[in-house]
Write a protein that holds these residues in place. Structure first.
Motif, PDB file in Angstrom:
ATOM      1  N   PRO A   1      -0.183  -6.116  -2.520  1.00 50.49           N
ATOM      2  CA  PRO A   1      -0.764  -5.902  -1.189  1.00 50.49           C
ATOM      3  C   PRO A   1      -0.691  -7.163  -0.334  1.00 50.49           C
ATOM      4  O   PRO A   1      -1.040  -8.254  -0.791  1.00 50.49           O
TER       5      PRO A   1
ATOM      6  N   ALA B   1      -3.050   2.607  -6.011  1.00 51.93           N
ATOM      7  CA  ALA B   1      -3.361   1.166  -6.043  1.00 51.93           C
ATOM      8  C   ALA B   1      -2.683   0.559  -7.263  1.00 51.93           C
ATOM      9  O   ALA B   1      -3.343   0.126  -8.216  1.00 51.93           O
TER      10      ALA B   1
ATOM     11  N   VAL C   1      -6.232   3.255   0.636  1.00 49.13           N
ATOM     12  CA  VAL C   1      -6.255   3.770  -0.737  1.00 49.13           C
ATOM     13  C   VAL C   1      -6.965   5.116  -0.784  1.00 49.13           C
ATOM     14  O   VAL C   1      -6.467   6.081  -1.387  1.00 49.13           O
TER      15      VAL C   1
ATOM     16  N   HIS D   1      -7.891  -5.193   1.910  1.00 52.56           N
ATOM     17  CA  HIS D   1      -8.468  -4.264   2.878  1.00 52.56           C
ATOM     18  C   HIS D   1      -9.920  -4.598   3.215  1.00 52.56           C
ATOM     19  O   HIS D   1     -10.311  -4.531   4.387  1.00 52.56           O
TER      20      HIS D   1
ATOM     21  N   TYR E   1       0.873  -1.177   0.000  1.00 49.11           N
ATOM     22  CA  TYR E   1       0.000   0.000   0.000  1.00 49.11           C
ATOM     23  C   TYR E   1       0.914   1.232   0.000  1.00 49.11           C
ATOM     24  O   TYR E   1       1.588   1.514   1.002  1.00 49.11           O
TER      25      TYR E   1
END
Length: 479
Positions: free
Chosen positions: A458, A435, A405, A462, A326
């Motif tokens: 990532p 992203a 994000v 999330h 991230y």
């Protein structure tokens, strides 16, 4: 006017200045002769993981500057400040006895370990017939000076701030005059030890251009005074020069809190009012720590001591290294690792990510910050981490979870900050930099960045992490 004591000793700690200094003011007013001392405390230094620590370099340079200020105050050529290296309690008691002083003067510290140290020093001095006096200096209001109508400490910031403002009177921010006669500050101290002599070097202090001492604090404050009007609108954007950068100077007392508050009050306007609120937040957390020293290891809200955190060593290691995938989180962590500083908005973002996305106990993150931050302050660091983890007072509600994000899109929209600290993404266009895993393989190849190879994918989804966090808190709350 007759002096109360023939001689006294001022023990400098997190108040490294010779102006607007409560203990120094009181000692000069009460003593015919005033000795001054600073101790490089081995109880603190020996616990540091590295002999190359920016903070020790900053402190040492600030101590050298303090001695220069004291010499100027007393018109002396030789050192005025006694600088020792050892366990502070024994060293101060021994120095007081060696100098034959009648009293020791110091400014209060509100951390549990510091209060225990001072109690031990006061007892040891008393057994030798030497008085110990301490004073309020690093805050405007301390301990239980701001309480609710029912006489209890505040647990929510906004009413605390309202009470703080209502209680504020001119006397609370009046500076302490510091005047010395030639005879008051004897030049009988030995030469100051070098950093090498206490077993340290300056780290990358010079490379960071972190100017120490009161001169560094004043230069930084002068720069901020020109920008304060825009503070409210710029402070959340890490790529902009919006904040004061005075936190390390506040931490070590190379600026005066009364000086800063007086300025904010005199200037007024949105910027100054918003900045004053941040200074009040600092005192709020100091108040919380004084009333609730258990928060060092336990949650402010006791019900959350039952939270079941994840055993996620790999995630924690990736977070520490700025390799989570991230970009804004990674940029913030790399800024911390490289400089010892992290923008306040990013402190919230990375803390939320560690606790809410990775499910790691806030105490692990708090300890990592403690080891890295130039401006590390137990009260503020603990309060900020518990706020982000939703275990603290006035904390972010547990069901509100930062999206890394959208935080990136909002507070670093062009990715300027990200590109500075995550150069792997330098060629990624603005619309994808928040992203980058959404780039197609062909787009990645064209930009020269392969997600999963040149920059991590990532380490957590999330949306799934958010659901796990909600379930974690619901389990504790019985929902």
């Amino acid at each position: 006017m007759a002096k109360r004591y023939s001689s006294g000793l001022v023990w400098f700690r997190r108040d490294l200045r010779a102006f607007d200094q409560a203990a120094l003011h009181q000692a000069l007013a009460q003593c015919a002769r005033v000795h001054c001392a600073f101790v490089f405390d081995t109880d603190i230094l020996d616990a540091l993981p590295s002999r190359s620590d920016r903070r020790v370099g900053f402190i040492h340079a600030s101590v050298v500057a303090l001695d220069a200020s004291l010499r100027a105050l007393a018109d002396r050529q030789r050192p005025v400040l006694h600088v020792r290296h050892g366990r502070a309690p024994e060293t101060i008691v021994a120095l007081a006895a060696e100098l034959g002083v009648d009293a020791v003067f110091a400014n209060r510290d509100y951390e549990p370990a510091a209060m225990a140290r001072d109690a031990a020093v006061a007892g040891a001095l008393e057994s030798r017939g030497i008085a110990f006096h301490d004073f309020k200096d690093q805050v405007i209001f301390e301990r239980d000076e701001i309480l609710t109508g029912s006489g209890t400490p505040y647990a929510v910031f906004t009413p605390y701030k309202r009470a703080w403002r209502q209680a504020l009177e001119p006397g609370h921010t009046a500076p302490f005059d510091v005047h010395a006669e030639d005879a008051q500050l004897p030049a009988d101290a030995p030469a100051l030890p070098t950093l090498a002599e206490i077993g340290f070097d300056a780290g990358n202090l010079g490379e960071l251009k972190l100017a120490p001492g009161v001169q560094g604090g004043e230069a930084m404050f002068a720069d901020f005074r020109e920008r304060i009007e825009a503070y409210k609108v710029r402070r959340d954007y890490p790529a902009l020069k919006g904040v004061s950068y005075l936190s390390v100077h506040l931490r070590f007392g190379t600026v005066s809190i009364r000086q800063l508050v007086n300025f904010a009050l005199s200037v007024g306007g949105q910027g100054a009012e918003t900045w004053l609120s941040e200074l009040i937040w600092r005192e709020f957390y100091q108040m919380v720590l004084w009333h609730r020293p258990d928060v060092v290891e336990r949650c402010f809200k006791p019900e959350f001591d039952a939270l079941q955190w994840d055993d996620n060593d790999a995630g924690f290691a990736a977070w520490c290294a700025g390799r989570t995938g991230y970009p804004l989180v990674d940029a913030g962590m790399r800024q911390l690792n490289q400089s010892g500083y992290m923008h306040n908005r990013l402190r919230m973002v990375v803390a939320s990510f560690l606790t809410k996305d990775l499910g790691v106990d806030w105490r692990r993150g708090e300890r990592y910050f403690a080891a890295q931050l130039n401006d590390y302050d137990l009260a503020a660091n603990n309060g900020g981490w518990q706020w982000a983890a939703s275990t603290g007072c006035d904390g972010q509600p547990w069901f509100r979870i930062f999206n890394p994000v959208t935080q990136s899109e909002r507070f670093d929209p062009q990715g300027r900050f990200i590109r500075r600290y995550v150069p792997e993404l330098a060629r990624v266009p603005d619309k994808h930099i928040h992203a980058p895993w959404k780039l197609t393989p062909v787009e990645q190849a064209g930009l020269g960045v392969r997600i999963g190879t040149d920059y991590p994918a990532p380490i957590v989804d999330h949306a799934l992490a958010r659901e796990r966090t909600l379930a974690r808190f619901r389990a504790v709350r019985g929902q």
